[in-house]
Design a protein around this motif. Structure first.
Motif, PDB file in Angstrom:
ATOM      1  N   ALA A   1       0.813  -1.219   0.000  1.00 60.39           N
ATOM      2  CA  ALA A   1       0.000   0.000   0.000  1.00 60.39           C
ATOM      3  C   ALA A   1       0.843   1.264   0.000  1.00 60.39           C
ATOM      4  O   ALA A   1       0.376   2.338  -0.364  1.00 60.39           O
ATOM      5  N   GLY A   2       2.086   1.176   0.430  1.00 64.03           N
ATOM      6  CA  GLY A   2       2.954   2.348   0.396  1.00 64.03           C
ATOM      7  C   GLY A   2       3.690   2.633   1.681  1.00 64.03           C
ATOM      8  O   GLY A   2       4.345   3.673   1.810  1.00 64.03           O
ATOM      9  N   LYS A   3       3.631   1.736   2.671  1.00 65.09           N
ATOM     10  CA  LYS A   3       4.334   1.971   3.945  1.00 65.09           C
ATOM     11  C   LYS A   3       5.838   2.028   3.725  1.00 65.09           C
ATOM     12  O   LYS A   3       6.523   2.912   4.250  1.00 65.09           O
ATOM     13  N   SER A   4       6.378   1.089   2.956  1.00 58.14           N
ATOM     14  CA  SER A   4       7.829   1.086   2.694  1.00 58.14           C
ATOM     15  C   SER A   4       8.235   2.276   1.839  1.00 58.14           C
ATOM     16  O   SER A   4       9.366   2.761   1.925  1.00 58.14           O
ATOM     17  N   ILE A   5       7.294   2.746   1.000  1.00 60.51           N
ATOM     18  CA  ILE A   5       7.586   3.932   0.195  1.00 60.51           C
ATOM     19  C   ILE A   5       7.811   5.134   1.093  1.00 60.51           C
ATOM     20  O   ILE A   5       8.700   5.962   0.864  1.00 60.51           O
ATOM     21  N   MET A   6       6.988   5.246   2.159  1.00 59.13           N
ATOM     22  CA  MET A   6       7.184   6.331   3.110  1.00 59.13           C
ATOM     23  C   MET A   6       8.574   6.267   3.729  1.00 59.13           C
ATOM     24  O   MET A   6       9.255   7.285   3.877  1.00 59.13           O
ATOM     25  N   LEU A   7       9.007   5.062   4.087  1.00 59.43           N
ATOM     26  CA  LEU A   7      10.342   4.909   4.673  1.00 59.43           C
ATOM     27  C   LEU A   7      11.420   5.311   3.677  1.00 59.43           C
ATOM     28  O   LEU A   7      12.435   5.906   4.049  1.00 59.43           O
TER      29      LEU A   7
ATOM     30  N   ARG B   1      14.027   7.970 -11.120  1.00 60.75           N
ATOM     31  CA  ARG B   1      13.020   7.006 -11.561  1.00 60.75           C
ATOM     32  C   ARG B   1      11.912   6.827 -10.533  1.00 60.75           C
ATOM     33  O   ARG B   1      10.863   6.259 -10.825  1.00 60.75           O
ATOM     34  N   MET B   2      12.131   7.315  -9.297  1.00 60.24           N
ATOM     35  CA  MET B   2      11.128   7.188  -8.247  1.00 60.24           C
ATOM     36  C   MET B   2      10.120   8.337  -8.253  1.00 60.24           C
ATOM     37  O   MET B   2       9.238   8.396  -7.402  1.00 60.24           O
ATOM     38  N   LEU B   3      10.210   9.246  -9.217  1.00 60.64           N
ATOM     39  CA  LEU B   3       9.277  10.362  -9.265  1.00 60.64           C
ATOM     40  C   LEU B   3       7.889   9.893  -9.689  1.00 60.64           C
ATOM     41  O   LEU B   3       7.734   9.102 -10.634  1.00 60.64           O
TER      42      LEU B   3
ATOM     43  N   VAL C   1      -1.738   7.199  18.283  1.00 60.55           N
ATOM     44  CA  VAL C   1      -2.359   7.625  17.029  1.00 60.55           C
ATOM     45  C   VAL C   1      -2.169   6.500  16.021  1.00 60.55           C
ATOM     46  O   VAL C   1      -1.116   5.860  15.970  1.00 60.55           O
ATOM     47  N   HIS C   2      -3.191   6.257  15.231  1.00 59.41           N
ATOM     48  CA  HIS C   2      -3.163   5.164  14.255  1.00 59.41           C
ATOM     49  C   HIS C   2      -3.382   5.739  12.856  1.00 59.41           C
ATOM     50  O   HIS C   2      -4.395   6.387  12.589  1.00 59.41           O
ATOM     51  N   TYR C   3      -2.414   5.506  11.965  1.00 59.73           N
ATOM     52  CA  TYR C   3      -2.521   5.947  10.585  1.00 59.73           C
ATOM     53  C   TYR C   3      -2.715   4.718   9.689  1.00 59.73           C
ATOM     54  O   TYR C   3      -2.110   3.662   9.917  1.00 59.73           O
ATOM     55  N   PHE C   4      -3.522   4.912   8.671  1.00 58.69           N
ATOM     56  CA  PHE C   4      -3.820   3.819   7.748  1.00 58.69           C
ATOM     57  C   PHE C   4      -3.356   4.213   6.352  1.00 58.69           C
ATOM     58  O   PHE C   4      -3.728   5.262   5.821  1.00 58.69           O
ATOM     59  N   VAL C   5      -2.514   3.372   5.758  1.00 54.66           N
ATOM     60  CA  VAL C   5      -2.005   3.597   4.407  1.00 54.66           C
ATOM     61  C   VAL C   5      -2.810   2.722   3.450  1.00 54.66           C
ATOM     62  O   VAL C   5      -2.997   1.532   3.684  1.00 54.66           O
TER      63      VAL C   5
ATOM     64  N   ASP D   1      -6.200   6.723 -14.455  1.00 54.81           N
ATOM     65  CA  ASP D   1      -4.917   6.620 -15.153  1.00 54.81           C
ATOM     66  C   ASP D   1      -3.844   5.889 -14.364  1.00 54.81           C
ATOM     67  O   ASP D   1      -2.928   5.322 -14.933  1.00 54.81           O
ATOM     68  N   ARG D   2      -3.955   5.868 -13.046  1.00 57.60           N
ATOM     69  CA  ARG D   2      -2.913   5.220 -12.255  1.00 57.60           C
ATOM     70  C   ARG D   2      -3.350   5.038 -10.816  1.00 57.60           C
ATOM     71  O   ARG D   2      -4.404   5.542 -10.391  1.00 57.60           O
ATOM     72  N   THR D   3      -2.495   4.338 -10.046  1.00 56.45           N
ATOM     73  CA  THR D   3      -2.757   4.081  -8.625  1.00 56.45           C
ATOM     74  C   THR D   3      -1.907   5.017  -7.789  1.00 56.45           C
ATOM     75  O   THR D   3      -0.725   5.237  -8.079  1.00 56.45           O
ATOM     76  N   VAL D   4      -2.523   5.576  -6.738  1.00 55.48           N
ATOM     77  CA  VAL D   4      -1.778   6.443  -5.836  1.00 55.48           C
ATOM     78  C   VAL D   4      -1.884   5.896  -4.421  1.00 55.48           C
ATOM     79  O   VAL D   4      -2.812   5.157  -4.076  1.00 55.48           O
ATOM     80  N   SER D   5      -0.894   6.263  -3.600  1.00 58.32           N
ATOM     81  CA  SER D   5      -0.866   5.837  -2.201  1.00 58.32           C
ATOM     82  C   SER D   5      -1.283   7.008  -1.324  1.00 58.32           C
ATOM     83  O   SER D   5      -0.824   8.140  -1.518  1.00 58.32           O
ATOM     84  N   ARG D   6      -2.159   6.716  -0.354  1.00 60.85           N
ATOM     85  CA  ARG D   6      -2.633   7.759   0.549  1.00 60.85           C
ATOM     86  C   ARG D   6      -2.533   7.275   1.986  1.00 60.85           C
ATOM     87  O   ARG D   6      -2.386   6.082   2.255  1.00 60.85           O
TER      88      ARG D   6
END
Length: 561
Positions: free
Chosen positions: A33-39, A53-55, A498-502, A509-514
């Motif tokens: 979902a994007g947790k490792s992307i945040m790291l 390339r990560m843009l 506090v609990h955050y959900f990714v 057009d594409r998938t985004v992480s929130r």
């Protein structure tokens, strides 16, 4: 403490903002979902290398910005060392352009990645596999033990003394090397100096010597011509003085006819006086001029010595030759004085070594006293995390003085009853390593001002009651240090303040992480999903409520056994 995190245009993240709690922050979400992307984004903020390339959008730049409250971190010296203005509110920013260029900023001042890493390392600590590797390093283990025992000031004092000793040693070696080289040249330089000293250069005037030699060599000619000059000035019937006297008389006879005649007579009178003086001096010079071959030969020999020395030392004149002599004097004198300086430095070095040895012994004694307490406390914490037979032994030996002291330590570990403790690299599995590092950081939390700690799935390999205990331990750590934990366990998710959900959001057009912060009802639903999957039962919801209630009891100070 991290106050605000903003990520724009990175990987699956179009735009994200996170304002974490100063206590324990839990981040959950499905795999991918994007947790490792945040790291990864946080890693860029702390100085990791960038890749265009990560843009998210390859036409726009990526910006990652973190705002920190650093009032309690005492980082003024680090900011001063990097020539940066210090403020208790610090902003780190990293920008990656579409062409791959990367820029880093601290409080809007451009900095190098190295400077960003130095400052970032004191603001955030990401617990990762790298920590696991570090835990097996002897130097890292010694640093941990010193932090635990509160010996950092004592160790710093020792390290300063050791660096001073090493500087004295380096100076002594350099001087001894210089003395060895200089002694090889001493005999030759001494010979040259003696030769110049014997020449008595300070007592001579080379120009005067050369003038006198010329006069002695041409004495007969000089005497004859002086005699002839005197004859023309005064001793002949038509001498210059006689003719001038007559002219003075004649001008005197017409002086009454005009002031100009009077003036001319006075001027000629003065010339006559001067001419008499010149004649007298010529007469004296003529009488004194005598040939002296012996004196001429003596002076010529003296000049030959000077000429020879000037050619030998490539000196253009006597003053340059004197400069050569003075330089040789200094060289010879410095060699003779080197022994005194070497003896002084050797005494200083020996005294510094004695001081270092004494401080090292005190530091070593303080360390050894802390080992049993460290072993016991760490063993109890590991037992509480599902390793009842875990045993920790700090192996110690004494080596040569080094920057960190004379102690060589190795933390030995076994998780099995009756097994002999071994080095961590041999005895601990990945899950055991993670729990070891968690326990150690828990122990250090009361000892030092740790930065914001990010745990990336520290709960891997545990479950059930052990997961509850890990969550409880993190809650206790979070009372003094800000924690961010990425987890897949419901027990850990329930422990957070506090609990955050990714999550992923599919667009046309594409998938985004929130990411979003969960309220109480959403937390119950998310934890129930973590317990029972996509369609949780009422029992799962009840278990989620109980876990959250358990968190409330721990937060209120009730001890959960």
């Amino acid at each position: 403490m991290l106050v605000d995190l903003r990520i724009k245009n990175y990987a699956l993240i179009e735009q994200l903002e996170l304002r974490p709690s100063p206590l324990l922050n839990i981040i959950t979400g499905e795999t991918g979902a994007g947790k490792s992307i945040m790291l990864g984004a946080i890693g860029l903020l702390l100085g990791n290398r960038a890749d265009s390339r990560m843009l998210f959008d390859t036409e726009r730049k990526c910006v990652i910005e973190g705002q920190f409250d650093i009032a309690n971190y005492q980082l003024q010296d680090i900011f001063d060392a990097e020539d940066l203005d210090y403020d208790t509110h610090c902003i780190l920013r990293r920008e990656i352009s579409p062409n791959g260029k990367s820029r880093a900023f601290v409080n809007d001042t451009p900095v190098t990645l190295d400077a960003l890493r130095k400052i970032g390392a004191n603001l955030m600590d990401i617990h990762s596999q790298h920590d696991t590797l570090l835990l097996g390093d002897a130097v890292f283990q010694l640093n941990l033990l010193d932090l635990y025992a509160g010996l950092v000031p004592q160790r710093t004092q020792y390290s300063n003394a050791f660096r001073q000793y090493r500087k004295l040693e380096a100076d002594l070696q350099a001087l001894e090397s210089q003395a060895a080289q200089a002694s090889k040249e001493l005999d030759y330089n001494s010979f040259l100096l003696n030769e110049l000293e014997e020449a008595r250069l300070d007592t001579e005037d080379q120009d005067a010597l050369e003038q006198e030699v010329k006069q002695l060599e041409h004495a007969e000619e000089i005497k004859y011509k002086l005699s002839q000059a005197l004859h023309g000035l005064r001793d002949s019937e038509t001498c210059a003085t006689g003719s001038m006297k007559e002219a003075v008389v004649l001008l005197g006879q017409v002086a009454s006819y005009g002031e100009n005649f009077q003036e001319l007579r006075q001027r000629l009178d003065s010339c006559l006086i001067e001419l008499h003086d010149i004649a007298d001096e010529v007469e004296i010079a003529e009488r004194r001029t005598e040939g002296d071959p012996a004196r001429a030969e003596e002076l010529q020999e003296r000049l030959n010595v000077l000429y020879t020395l000037q050619r030998k030392h490539q000196a253009r004149d006597l003053s340059a030759l004197i400069a050569v002599r003075d330089s040789l004097r200094q060289k010879v004198s410095s060699v003779l004085n080197l022994d005194k300086e070497i003896n002084r430095l050797r005494k200083d070095s020996d005294a510094a070594l004695a001081a270092v040895t004494k401080q090292a012994a005190k530091l070593s004694e303080s360390r050894r006293k802390s080992f049993p307490t460290f072993e016991k406390q760490l063993g109890l914490l590991l037992a509480d995390l599902g390793m009842p037979h875990a045993r920790i032994v700090v192996q110690h030996s004494v080596g040569a003085p080094a920057t960190s002291g004379t102690d060589v330590v190795s933390i030995l570990f076994t998780a099995n009853k009756g097994a002999q403790p071994q080095t961590l690299s041999k005895a601990a599995s990945g899950g055991e390593f993670s729990r070891l590092m968690l326990c150690i950081k828990y122990m250090l939390a009361d000892k030092t001002a740790l930065p914001t700690i990010v745990f990336d799935e520290i709960d891997t390999g545990i479950s059930g009651e052990i997961a509850v205990k890990v969550g409880r331990m993190m809650q206790q750590m979070a009372q003094k240090h800000q924690l961010v934990a990425i987890s897949h366990l419901p027990q850990m998710a329930a422990a957070g303040d506090v609990h955050y959900f990714v999550y992923k959001e599919d667009r046309a057009d594409r998938t985004v992480s929130r990411i979003r912060e969960l309220n109480q009802d959403d937390r119950i639903k998310e934890i129930a999903h973590m317990i029972a999957g996509a369609k949780p039962s009422e029992n799962a919801f009840q278990s989620a409520r109980e876990l959250l209630a358990l968190r409330g009891e721990v937060a209120s100070g009730e001890v959960v056994k």
